[in-house]
Scaffold this motif. Structure first.
Motif, PDB file in Angstrom:
ATOM      1  N   ILE A 263      -4.115 136.121   3.424  1.00 56.71           N
ATOM      2  CA  ILE A 263      -5.377 136.736   3.840  1.00 56.71           C
ATOM      3  C   ILE A 263      -6.500 136.481   2.845  1.00 56.71           C
ATOM      4  CG2 ILE A 263      -5.088 138.978   2.709  1.00 56.71           C
ATOM      5  CD1 ILE A 263      -6.345 138.372   6.291  1.00 56.71           C
ATOM      6  N   VAL A 264      -6.158 136.058   1.633  1.00 61.80           N
ATOM      7  CA  VAL A 264      -7.152 135.948   0.570  1.00 61.80           C
ATOM      8  C   VAL A 264      -8.055 134.739   0.774  1.00 61.80           C
ATOM      9  CG1 VAL A 264      -7.503 135.648  -1.914  1.00 61.80           C
ATOM     10  CG2 VAL A 264      -5.653 137.123  -1.077  1.00 61.80           C
ATOM     11  N   ASN A 265      -9.362 134.984   0.697  1.00 60.56           N
ATOM     12  CA  ASN A 265     -10.337 133.902   0.643  1.00 60.56           C
ATOM     13  C   ASN A 265     -11.453 134.324  -0.315  1.00 60.56           C
ATOM     14  OD1 ASN A 265     -11.971 135.712   2.054  1.00 60.56           O
ATOM     15  ND2 ASN A 265     -11.832 134.626   4.005  1.00 60.56           N
ATOM     16  N   ASP A 266     -12.540 133.567  -0.330  1.00 60.28           N
ATOM     17  CA  ASP A 266     -13.612 133.855  -1.292  1.00 60.28           C
ATOM     18  C   ASP A 266     -14.416 135.102  -0.948  1.00 60.28           C
ATOM     19  OD1 ASP A 266     -12.817 131.678  -2.708  1.00 60.28           O
ATOM     20  OD2 ASP A 266     -14.457 130.353  -2.095  1.00 60.28           O
ATOM     21  N   LYS A 267     -14.132 135.704   0.201  1.00 63.03           N
ATOM     22  CA  LYS A 267     -14.825 136.932   0.605  1.00 63.03           C
ATOM     23  C   LYS A 267     -13.880 138.136   0.569  1.00 63.03           C
ATOM     24  CE  LYS A 267     -19.033 135.493   2.000  1.00 63.03           C
ATOM     25  NZ  LYS A 267     -20.325 136.097   1.570  1.00 63.03           N
ATOM     26  N   THR A 268     -12.865 138.042  -0.307  1.00 61.27           N
ATOM     27  CA  THR A 268     -11.850 139.085  -0.378  1.00 61.27           C
ATOM     28  C   THR A 268     -11.914 139.819  -1.712  1.00 61.27           C
ATOM     29  OG1 THR A 268     -10.367 137.757   1.003  1.00 61.27           O
ATOM     30  CG2 THR A 268      -9.374 139.583  -0.206  1.00 61.27           C
ATOM     31  N   ALA A 269     -11.850 141.124  -1.659  1.00 62.14           N
ATOM     32  CA  ALA A 269     -11.656 141.940  -2.856  1.00 62.14           C
ATOM     33  C   ALA A 269     -10.222 142.440  -2.854  1.00 62.14           C
ATOM     34  CB  ALA A 269     -12.620 143.119  -2.878  1.00 62.14           C
ATOM     35  N   ILE A 270      -9.553 142.325  -3.997  1.00 62.80           N
ATOM     36  CA  ILE A 270      -8.179 142.803  -4.136  1.00 62.80           C
ATOM     37  C   ILE A 270      -8.185 143.942  -5.147  1.00 62.80           C
ATOM     38  CG2 ILE A 270      -5.798 142.192  -4.655  1.00 62.80           C
ATOM     39  CD1 ILE A 270      -6.557 139.271  -4.087  1.00 62.80           C
ATOM     40  N   VAL A 271      -7.908 145.144  -4.661  1.00 60.33           N
ATOM     41  CA  VAL A 271      -7.904 146.332  -5.516  1.00 60.33           C
ATOM     42  C   VAL A 271      -6.466 146.589  -5.958  1.00 60.33           C
ATOM     43  CG1 VAL A 271      -8.470 148.779  -5.700  1.00 60.33           C
ATOM     44  CG2 VAL A 271      -9.875 147.278  -4.265  1.00 60.33           C
ATOM     45  N   CYS A 272      -6.222 146.440  -7.246  1.00 59.34           N
ATOM     46  CA  CYS A 272      -4.881 146.534  -7.813  1.00 59.34           C
ATOM     47  C   CYS A 272      -4.738 147.865  -8.547  1.00 59.34           C
ATOM     48  CB  CYS A 272      -4.638 145.380  -8.778  1.00 59.34           C
ATOM     49  SG  CYS A 272      -4.866 143.736  -8.030  1.00 59.34           S
ATOM     50  N   MET A 273      -3.863 148.717  -8.054  1.00 57.70           N
ATOM     51  CA  MET A 273      -3.661 150.040  -8.639  1.00 57.70           C
ATOM     52  C   MET A 273      -2.441 149.998  -9.555  1.00 57.70           C
ATOM     53  SD  MET A 273      -4.602 152.496  -5.417  1.00 57.70           S
ATOM     54  CE  MET A 273      -3.481 151.714  -4.244  1.00 57.70           C
ATOM     55  N   MET A 274      -2.685 150.029 -10.854  1.00 55.54           N
ATOM     56  CA  MET A 274      -1.621 149.847 -11.835  1.00 55.54           C
ATOM     57  C   MET A 274      -0.742 151.088 -11.941  1.00 55.54           C
ATOM     58  SD  MET A 274      -2.147 146.760 -12.843  1.00 55.54           S
ATOM     59  CE  MET A 274      -1.103 146.595 -14.302  1.00 55.54           C
ATOM     60  N   SER A 275       0.537 150.848 -12.156  1.00 54.04           N
ATOM     61  CA  SER A 275       1.504 151.932 -12.322  1.00 54.04           C
ATOM     62  C   SER A 275       1.558 152.381 -13.777  1.00 54.04           C
ATOM     63  CB  SER A 275       2.889 151.447 -11.877  1.00 54.04           C
ATOM     64  OG  SER A 275       3.879 152.408 -12.164  1.00 54.04           O
ATOM     65  N   ASN A 276       2.007 153.616 -13.996  1.00 53.67           N
ATOM     66  CA  ASN A 276       2.285 154.102 -15.343  1.00 53.67           C
ATOM     67  C   ASN A 276       3.662 153.663 -15.842  1.00 53.67           C
ATOM     68  OD1 ASN A 276      -0.147 155.377 -15.577  1.00 53.67           O
ATOM     69  ND2 ASN A 276       0.631 157.451 -15.311  1.00 53.67           N
ATOM     70  N   ASN A 277       4.501 153.162 -14.940  1.00 54.28           N
ATOM     71  CA  ASN A 277       5.843 152.731 -15.303  1.00 54.28           C
ATOM     72  C   ASN A 277       5.771 151.389 -16.044  1.00 54.28           C
ATOM     73  OD1 ASN A 277       8.439 151.179 -14.801  1.00 54.28           O
ATOM     74  ND2 ASN A 277       9.031 153.182 -14.013  1.00 54.28           N
ATOM     75  N   GLU A 278       6.254 151.365 -17.278  1.00 56.18           N
ATOM     76  CA  GLU A 278       6.117 150.157 -18.105  1.00 56.18           C
ATOM     77  C   GLU A 278       6.793 148.950 -17.474  1.00 56.18           C
ATOM     78  OE1 GLU A 278       7.368 150.745 -22.109  1.00 56.18           O
ATOM     79  OE2 GLU A 278       5.976 152.419 -22.468  1.00 56.18           O
ATOM     80  N   TYR A 279       7.955 149.143 -16.899  1.00 59.44           N
ATOM     81  CA  TYR A 279       8.676 148.024 -16.281  1.00 59.44           C
ATOM     82  C   TYR A 279       7.927 147.498 -15.059  1.00 59.44           C
ATOM     83  CZ  TYR A 279      12.548 145.374 -14.224  1.00 59.44           C
ATOM     84  OH  TYR A 279      13.323 144.382 -13.693  1.00 59.44           O
ATOM     85  N   THR A 280       7.453 148.408 -14.231  1.00 59.83           N
ATOM     86  CA  THR A 280       6.698 148.022 -13.036  1.00 59.83           C
ATOM     87  C   THR A 280       5.444 147.245 -13.418  1.00 59.83           C
ATOM     88  OG1 THR A 280       7.501 150.012 -11.938  1.00 59.83           O
ATOM     89  CG2 THR A 280       5.644 148.886 -10.916  1.00 59.83           C
ATOM     90  N   ARG A 281       4.776 147.657 -14.473  1.00 62.71           N
ATOM     91  CA  ARG A 281       3.533 146.999 -14.902  1.00 62.71           C
ATOM     92  C   ARG A 281       3.740 145.532 -15.274  1.00 62.71           C
ATOM     93  NH1 ARG A 281      -0.847 150.456 -16.331  1.00 62.71           N
ATOM     94  NH2 ARG A 281      -1.652 148.857 -17.744  1.00 62.71           N
TER      95      ARG A 281
END
Length: 380
Positions: A263-281
């Motif tokens: 779905i990503v193109n030059d008109k796309t915003a990707i909002v990345c919500m970071m986890s507090n879990n160190e391994y997940t990060r």
């Protein structure tokens, strides 16, 4: 349009006070809640969170965390699935607590799911978490000893089109009810995040305005664990409030590579919500680095609960809610700050497109309470 004149604005920014009020409501009902749940006599008890739309996403947000803390099987199944195929989701021989989440309590599927559970499950109990004392679910709660009503504060019965305070209050209530054995610990987390959001609401609004001002046609929300459920809710919120003019999607960080990344193109915003879990990060940072290395004009926006310079270096926009505690508590609580930001993005974007956020679909194809659903008799 001045979005601060909208009822939706008021309903978003009043959420921290609602969460604190919610803590007291559950505290006042804690003994009765415990007696009701522990009164379900069976070797094995299954808890099913259910609802439609945003009300479904309540269970999607909290189930993974709750399951990691208690030994009862907790799942999330939408009413729309239960109603259309009840035999696949309701087991007559498994003691079940159906937790019905609903803003109005008047959706046809919400009522039908309760009736089907009563009909098909031998040992069935109900908890209704709803925002409307006059709704059908609240009224049904009075019809038997196997039903318990947990009524949200009146101001959670959002008057705006989209669910905001109603959604977050039900998430808070769900966690507090199921993890009631550590109630004061859970309550302290909720109250802490509520106070943090209250103090920083103008900063959160500024972040949301920066995201909403981007020249985009698509927005993707990515999150893991509890944040996956929030990503689903935030994706729906922007779709609803912009009347579908801004296409929205959601996924997990790892899952996004498996096709949805198309779905990503030059008109796309990707909002990345970071986890507090160190391994997940670690996995989340890997994807940020991949985005960075790919180049292009897509906008990478990171929401974080700690101040992470490496993450920041791989983002186009980095918004942190960091303070001395937020990065140390579980995501299901900390991510409430992300939720408010996402709601405000939807509100500001809606107004910038000349849409009334309180009524983004004035022609009536989509309604505050769903219409047009015919419930058919189940006779098997």
């Amino acid at each position: 349009m001045d979005f601060k004149s909208c009822v939706t604005w008021k309903e978003i920014v009043q959420q921290p006070s609602i969460w604190k009020e919610e803590v007291q409501i559950v505290r006042d009902n804690l003994k009765a809640i415990g007696e009701f749940i522990e009164g379900v006599k069976a070797d094995k008890v299954k808890v099913v969170f259910t609802g439609a739309g945003s009300s479904e996403f309540v269970g999607n947000t909290l189930c993974s965390y709750v399951n990691s803390k208690i030994d009862i099987d907790v799942v999330s199944i939408p009413t729309t699935d239960i109603v259309s195929m009840p035999e696949q989701y309701l087991d007559e021989n498994t003691a079940t607590i159906l937790v019905s989440c609903a803003r109005s309590g008047n959706s046809p599927e919400s009522v039908a799911a309760v009736e089907l559970a009563d009909k098909l499950v031998k040992n069935i109990h109900h908890i209704f978490i709803t925002c409307n004392a006059e709704g059908k679910l609240a009224q049904i709660s009075k019809t038997g000893d196997n039903k318990f009503l947990l009524l949200m504060p009146e101001k959670t019965n959002d008057k705006g089109f989209a669910m905001t305070g109603s959604f977050s209050s039900m998430v808070v209530a769900g966690v507090l009810v199921l993890l009631r054995k550590d109630f004061e610990g859970m309550a302290a987390r909720v109250e802490y995040v509520a106070e943090l959001v209250e103090r920083n609401i103008e900063t959160i609004l500024s972040n949301a305005e920066a995201i909403a001002a981007l020249d985009i046609e698509r927005i993707v929300y990515l999150g893991d664990g509890a944040a996956k459920g929030l990503a689903e809710e935030m994706s729906l919120k922007v779709l609803e409030l912009t009347g579908g003019k801004l296409a929205s999607f959601y996924n997990t960080f790892l899952g996004f590579r498996h096709g949805p990344k198309s779905i990503v193109n030059d008109k796309t915003a990707i909002v990345c919500m970071m986890s507090n879990n160190e391994y997940t990060r670690i996995y989340e940072l890997d994807l940020l680095k991949e985005f960075k290395n790919e180049g292009g004009k897509k906008k990478i926006i990171v929401l974080d609960t700690i101040n992470d310079e490496e993450v920041k270096a791989n983002a186009d926009f980095y918004f942190t809610f960091a303070d001395e505690k937020l990065g140390q508590i579980e995501d299901v609580f900390a991510d409430l700050a992300y939720l408010v930001c996402g709601q405000l993005v939807s509100l500001v974007k809606s107004a910038s497109l000349g849409i009334n956020p309180d009524n983004p679909c004035p022609t009536g194809e989509v309604n505050r309470v769903v219409k047009g659903v015919i419930i058919h008799e189940y006779n098997k």
